[in-house]
Scaffold this motif. Structure first.
Motif, PDB file in Angstrom:
ATOM      1  N   ASN A 130     -20.905  -4.692  -7.229  1.00  0.00           N
ATOM      2  CA  ASN A 130     -22.205  -4.021  -7.071  1.00  0.00           C
ATOM      3  C   ASN A 130     -22.375  -2.809  -7.990  1.00  0.00           C
ATOM      4  N   SER A 131     -21.731  -2.854  -9.146  1.00  0.00           N
ATOM      5  CA  SER A 131     -21.894  -1.811 -10.169  1.00  0.00           C
ATOM      6  C   SER A 131     -21.542  -0.421  -9.647  1.00  0.00           C
ATOM      7  N   SER A 132     -20.318  -0.311  -9.130  1.00  0.00           N
ATOM      8  CA  SER A 132     -19.860   1.002  -8.679  1.00  0.00           C
ATOM      9  C   SER A 132     -19.746   1.976  -9.846  1.00  0.00           C
ATOM     10  N   LEU A 133     -19.393   1.470 -11.039  1.00  0.00           N
ATOM     11  CA  LEU A 133     -19.315   2.346 -12.211  1.00  0.00           C
ATOM     12  C   LEU A 133     -20.696   2.891 -12.554  1.00  0.00           C
ATOM     13  N   GLY A 134     -21.724   2.072 -12.378  1.00  0.00           N
ATOM     14  CA  GLY A 134     -23.089   2.539 -12.611  1.00  0.00           C
ATOM     15  C   GLY A 134     -23.482   3.604 -11.609  1.00  0.00           C
ATOM     16  N   LEU A 135     -23.053   3.435 -10.353  1.00  0.00           N
ATOM     17  CA  LEU A 135     -23.316   4.436  -9.329  1.00  0.00           C
ATOM     18  C   LEU A 135     -22.728   5.783  -9.721  1.00  0.00           C
ATOM     19  N   LEU A 136     -21.556   5.758 -10.341  1.00  0.00           N
ATOM     20  CA  LEU A 136     -20.852   6.979 -10.716  1.00  0.00           C
ATOM     21  C   LEU A 136     -21.290   7.522 -12.077  1.00  0.00           C
ATOM     22  N   GLY A 137     -22.072   6.719 -12.796  1.00  0.00           N
ATOM     23  CA  GLY A 137     -22.501   7.165 -14.130  1.00  0.00           C
ATOM     24  C   GLY A 137     -21.404   7.024 -15.176  1.00  0.00           C
ATOM     25  N   VAL A 150       0.842  -1.194   0.000  1.00  0.00           N
ATOM     26  CA  VAL A 150       0.000   0.000   0.000  1.00  0.00           C
ATOM     27  C   VAL A 150       0.880   1.247   0.000  1.00  0.00           C
ATOM     28  N   ASP A 151       0.628   2.137  -0.935  1.00  0.00           N
ATOM     29  CA  ASP A 151       1.406   3.370  -1.037  1.00  0.00           C
ATOM     30  C   ASP A 151       0.714   4.556  -0.379  1.00  0.00           C
ATOM     31  N   ASP A 152      -0.621   4.660  -0.551  1.00  0.00           N
ATOM     32  CA  ASP A 152      -1.323   5.845  -0.050  1.00  0.00           C
ATOM     33  C   ASP A 152      -2.830   5.593  -0.088  1.00  0.00           C
ATOM     34  N   THR A 153      -3.552   6.178   0.862  1.00  0.00           N
ATOM     35  CA  THR A 153      -5.022   6.131   0.863  1.00  0.00           C
ATOM     36  C   THR A 153      -5.558   7.543   1.055  1.00  0.00           C
ATOM     37  N   GLN A 154      -6.527   7.912   0.219  1.00  0.00           N
ATOM     38  CA  GLN A 154      -7.151   9.224   0.306  1.00  0.00           C
ATOM     39  C   GLN A 154      -8.654   9.055   0.471  1.00  0.00           C
ATOM     40  N   TYR A 155      -9.291  10.040   1.128  1.00  0.00           N
ATOM     41  CA  TYR A 155     -10.709   9.971   1.432  1.00  0.00           C
ATOM     42  C   TYR A 155     -11.407  11.242   0.946  1.00  0.00           C
ATOM     43  N   GLY A 156     -12.708  11.106   0.670  1.00  0.00           N
ATOM     44  CA  GLY A 156     -13.458  12.281   0.259  1.00  0.00           C
ATOM     45  C   GLY A 156     -14.954  12.021   0.269  1.00  0.00           C
ATOM     46  N   HIS A 157     -15.733  13.082   0.169  1.00  0.00           N
ATOM     47  CA  HIS A 157     -17.189  12.975   0.033  1.00  0.00           C
ATOM     48  C   HIS A 157     -17.715  14.304  -0.474  1.00  0.00           C
ATOM     49  N   HIS A 158     -18.793  14.244  -1.238  1.00  0.00           N
ATOM     50  CA  HIS A 158     -19.443  15.456  -1.729  1.00  0.00           C
ATOM     51  C   HIS A 158     -20.834  15.099  -2.241  1.00  0.00           C
ATOM     52  N   SER A 159     -21.615  16.110  -2.517  1.00  0.00           N
ATOM     53  CA  SER A 159     -22.987  15.898  -2.972  1.00  0.00           C
ATOM     54  C   SER A 159     -23.011  15.149  -4.305  1.00  0.00           C
ATOM     55  N   LEU A 160     -23.948  14.228  -4.420  1.00  0.00           N
ATOM     56  CA  LEU A 160     -24.114  13.503  -5.678  1.00  0.00           C
ATOM     57  C   LEU A 160     -24.538  14.427  -6.810  1.00  0.00           C
ATOM     58  N   CYS A 161     -25.110  15.559  -6.471  1.00  0.00           N
ATOM     59  CA  CYS A 161     -25.580  16.490  -7.498  1.00  0.00           C
ATOM     60  C   CYS A 161     -24.630  17.665  -7.695  1.00  0.00           C
ATOM     61  N   ASP A 162     -23.432  17.577  -7.121  1.00  0.00           N
ATOM     62  CA  ASP A 162     -22.414  18.594  -7.381  1.00  0.00           C
ATOM     63  C   ASP A 162     -21.739  18.239  -8.700  1.00  0.00           C
ATOM     64  N   GLY A 163     -22.185  18.873  -9.771  1.00  0.00           N
ATOM     65  CA  GLY A 163     -21.728  18.513 -11.108  1.00  0.00           C
ATOM     66  C   GLY A 163     -20.225  18.574 -11.272  1.00  0.00           C
ATOM     67  N   LYS A 164     -19.590  19.626 -10.746  1.00  0.00           N
ATOM     68  CA  LYS A 164     -18.141  19.787 -10.909  1.00  0.00           C
ATOM     69  C   LYS A 164     -17.373  18.696 -10.179  1.00  0.00           C
ATOM     70  N   GLU A 165     -17.782  18.414  -8.936  1.00  0.00           N
ATOM     71  CA  GLU A 165     -17.085  17.393  -8.158  1.00  0.00           C
ATOM     72  C   GLU A 165     -17.289  16.002  -8.758  1.00  0.00           C
ATOM     73  N   MET A 166     -18.514  15.695  -9.199  1.00  0.00           N
ATOM     74  CA  MET A 166     -18.779  14.391  -9.809  1.00  0.00           C
ATOM     75  C   MET A 166     -17.994  14.246 -11.112  1.00  0.00           C
ATOM     76  N   PHE A 167     -17.905  15.311 -11.896  1.00  0.00           N
ATOM     77  CA  PHE A 167     -17.136  15.268 -13.152  1.00  0.00           C
ATOM     78  C   PHE A 167     -15.664  14.999 -12.853  1.00  0.00           C
ATOM     79  N   ALA A 168     -15.135  15.667 -11.837  1.00  0.00           N
ATOM     80  CA  ALA A 168     -13.728  15.478 -11.482  1.00  0.00           C
ATOM     81  C   ALA A 168     -13.476  14.044 -11.026  1.00  0.00           C
ATOM     82  N   LEU A 169     -14.396  13.489 -10.210  1.00  0.00           N
ATOM     83  CA  LEU A 169     -14.234  12.123  -9.727  1.00  0.00           C
ATOM     84  C   LEU A 169     -14.301  11.131 -10.886  1.00  0.00           C
ATOM     85  N   ARG A 170     -15.279  11.314 -11.773  1.00  0.00           N
ATOM     86  CA  ARG A 170     -15.387  10.429 -12.940  1.00  0.00           C
ATOM     87  C   ARG A 170     -14.134  10.509 -13.808  1.00  0.00           C
TER      88      ARG A 170
END
Length: 261
Positions: A249-256, A211-231
């Motif tokens: 469990n279709s995490s890619l589907g969750l992210l669109g 393991v080299d590094d672990t990062q954490y985050g959270h934001h609104s599902l409807c925050d377009g800019k943050e969701m775009f950056a995550l995708r």
């Protein structure tokens, strides 16, 4: 179509608007179907005269986007009255007898656009209220933790994310790049109108995994800019790995994210 044109379409639609308030704030949600998008405008007016508004859109081509917009509106309503609901004081605002009642014309109109009934709205309110209390519990547990913010480089906010993922996380995505020997392990949870995630970067090879590094985050599902950056980050990792991944469990589907086959 620009922001002003979207606002004009909403105003010309003649929708009633879903209103709720307390002594300090008035909130109005106006939702109307557009040509290819669902349009939603949240307007907030404060008792000192200050005013703000924010526009949201959801593409009809993505059922997830429409569902996320609906969940965001319900979450906004729940968050607005959460303390009153928790303390059994919601009756002072005539909640569910006047505001958000079965006769609330604005609410019923809004629900019709999403194909929801009033009963389904109440069920969703109860669900997200309970969900928000779970997140509160995680935050309280973190406040009671004895280890400090700087220990192991984990902040207080990171600890909340860790607890949410431990309790509610069910989506996982493991991406491996065979050429570089680098992997990315993602864990996701959907709670309180937000997406919660961690990503662990690791190296692997003949002698095992490191393991080299672990990062954490959270934001609104409807925050377009943050969701775009995550995708964008995940899509780039998938491209580097030539689409070698395991999705639970279709995490890619969750992210669109739609990965070409």
């Amino acid at each position: 179509m620009n922001y002003e044109m979207y606002l004009q379409l909403i105003e010309q639609s003649g929708v009633v608007g879903f209103d709720y308030n307390n002594d300090d704030i008035d909130v109005t949600w106006k939702v109307t179907p557009g040509a290819d998008k669902m349009l939603a405008l949240k307007a907030v007016e404060y008792d000192d005269g200050a005013y703000g508004e924010k526009l949201f859109t959801a593409n009809y081509a993505s059922l997830d986007e429409v569902d996320e917009l609906y969940d965001m509106i319900v979450n906004d309503f729940v968050d607005f009255y959460r303390d009153d609901l928790r303390d059994r004081n919601a009756a002072r605002w005539n909640l569910f007898s006047d505001i958000a009642s079965p006769r609330d014309e604005g609410l019923l109109e809004l629900l019709s656009f999403f194909g929801k009934t009033y009963d389904e709205f109440l069920i969703d309110v109860f669900y997200w209220f309970a969900d928000s209390l779970d997140v509160d519990d995680f935050e309280c547990e973190c406040d009671d933790d004895e280890w400090g913010d700087d220990e192991d480089g984990v902040s207080e906010d990171d600890r909340v994310v860790i607890k949410v993922l431990d309790r509610l996380g069910k989506y996982e995505l493991d991406i491996q790049n065979e050429e570089s020997g680098i992997g990315y392990f993602w864990s996701f949870a959907k709670a309180n109108g937000e997406i919660w995630y961690s990503v662990t970067t690791y190296s692997y090879g003949e002698y095992g995994y490191y393991v080299d590094d672990t990062q954490y985050g959270h934001h609104s599902l409807c925050d377009g800019k943050e969701m775009f950056a995550l995708r964008s980050i995940i899509f780039a990792q998938l491209e580097l790995s030539n689409w070698k991944f395991e999705d639970t469990n279709s995490s890619l589907g969750l992210l669109g994210i739609d990965v070409p086959k």
